[in-house]
Structures are given as C-alpha cells and as structure tokens.
Design a protein around this motif. Sequence first.
Motif, PDB file in Angstrom:
ATOM      1  N   TRP A  47       0.846  -1.185   0.000  1.00  0.00           N
ATOM      2  CA  TRP A  47       0.000   0.000   0.000  1.00  0.00           C
ATOM      3  C   TRP A  47       0.885   1.240   0.000  1.00  0.00           C
ATOM      4  O   TRP A  47       1.873   1.292   0.714  1.00  0.00           O
ATOM      5  N   ASP A  49       0.963   5.543   0.332  1.00  0.00           N
ATOM      6  CA  ASP A  49       0.268   6.739   0.789  1.00  0.00           C
ATOM      7  C   ASP A  49      -0.101   7.594  -0.419  1.00  0.00           C
ATOM      8  O   ASP A  49       0.551   7.537  -1.464  1.00  0.00           O
ATOM      9  N   GLU A  50      -1.151   8.416  -0.285  1.00  0.00           N
ATOM     10  CA  GLU A  50      -1.615   9.245  -1.403  1.00  0.00           C
ATOM     11  C   GLU A  50      -0.523  10.141  -1.969  1.00  0.00           C
ATOM     12  O   GLU A  50      -0.417  10.325  -3.167  1.00  0.00           O
ATOM     13  N   TYR A 130      -9.533   0.033  10.481  1.00  0.00           N
ATOM     14  CA  TYR A 130      -9.230  -0.012   9.051  1.00  0.00           C
ATOM     15  C   TYR A 130     -10.491  -0.223   8.226  1.00  0.00           C
ATOM     16  O   TYR A 130     -11.474  -0.782   8.689  1.00  0.00           O
ATOM     17  N   GLN A 136      -8.457   0.778  -2.063  1.00  0.00           N
ATOM     18  CA  GLN A 136      -8.121   1.882  -1.160  1.00  0.00           C
ATOM     19  C   GLN A 136      -8.246   1.433   0.292  1.00  0.00           C
ATOM     20  O   GLN A 136      -9.251   0.869   0.698  1.00  0.00           O
ATOM     21  N   THR A 138      -8.102   2.750   4.237  1.00  0.00           N
ATOM     22  CA  THR A 138      -8.178   3.916   5.110  1.00  0.00           C
ATOM     23  C   THR A 138      -7.912   3.461   6.535  1.00  0.00           C
ATOM     24  O   THR A 138      -8.597   2.582   7.058  1.00  0.00           O
ATOM     25  N   THR A 140      -7.846   4.799  10.337  1.00  0.00           N
ATOM     26  CA  THR A 140      -8.321   5.874  11.198  1.00  0.00           C
ATOM     27  C   THR A 140      -7.788   5.622  12.597  1.00  0.00           C
ATOM     28  O   THR A 140      -8.077   4.590  13.208  1.00  0.00           O
ATOM     29  N   GLN A 147      -6.896  10.358   9.857  1.00  0.00           N
ATOM     30  CA  GLN A 147      -6.982   9.329   8.829  1.00  0.00           C
ATOM     31  C   GLN A 147      -5.779   9.354   7.896  1.00  0.00           C
ATOM     32  O   GLN A 147      -5.258  10.418   7.577  1.00  0.00           O
ATOM     33  N   THR A 149      -4.819   7.536   4.121  1.00  0.00           N
ATOM     34  CA  THR A 149      -5.371   6.797   3.001  1.00  0.00           C
ATOM     35  C   THR A 149      -4.258   6.235   2.151  1.00  0.00           C
ATOM     36  O   THR A 149      -3.312   6.943   1.815  1.00  0.00           O
TER      37      THR A 149
END
Length: 153
Positions: A47, A49-50, A130, A136, A138, A140, A147, A149
């Motif tokens: 994964w 990060d944005e 989660y 995607q 997320t 929290t 949060q 993402t």
Amino acid sequence: MIIAKNDEAKRSKIWRIVTLVSSVLIIVIAIFLLTKLFTANPLEGTWVDEDRSLRLSIKSNGTIDVSVPEVAEDVSVGVKLNYTMDKEEKTITIKADESEFKKIAEKSDGKYTQEDLKNALDSVTTTFDYSVDQEQLTLTEREYGEQMTFIKE
C-alpha cells in the motif's frame, strides 16, 4: 459408441464415476474458495500513501515493512514492524521493535538515529480502525481520529 462398445452397463458405470469425480471436485473447489474468502488477510499486500511519502508492505505473518523517505536527507529507510489484527472489530495495532530501530540506526553510519526513526514512524505505531474499499485502504487512528489513506500497488 466408442466407450464400452455398446455395453450399456459399462457406460452407465463410467458415467456414474465421471459424475462422482466432477461433483467431488466442485465441492473441493467451493470449500477452498470459501475458506480463502473468509480467512484471508484483507490488508495483505503493498500500500502506498496518497502523496507517496509512506509505503506499507503488509504480510500475513504479522509483519509490516514500512518504507519512510523522510528520515534523513535523500535517504529512504525500510523498517520492519509487527502488527496484530482483529477482523471482527476491524482494528490493526502496529508496534515498533526497539532492537530493530537500533540495528537500522547502527547500519546508517550516523545519517540518522533511533530517535529519528521513532519520530518518523510515530504516526504509524498505534492502533487503527481499518477500512478497505476496492483498492483503497483507510486507517483511522482510534484515539484522535486522524486518517491516512493508502492505494494498493
């Protein structure tokens, strides 16, 4: 008429065997798929990060490889963390290993310290709720609600 050369009893026996074998095969495949569906780790995989500042490689053996590019100037660091997951409550707890920080800091030849690693991973080492929606993830934070993402690679 090639099979059993017009012998109806042999053809019937062959047909029953074929039907039995295919039925057993279908049942075995269905059990495998259901087991995989309900016991698989939904977070397993890589994964990002944005803003591409954090990379998580979550493995099924309870470890996460975290790649953090901002520990020191022009240096990306990979750190192995441990996690525990509760699928019913949809929580994941990520824990740091102090000995791992020490080993990585020693290998860096003074570019960064254990404290730098702790500070860079401070936002990750906690308990999260989660949520996975298609590609995607997320996370929290349970205490403050912040949060993060991630997008699956």
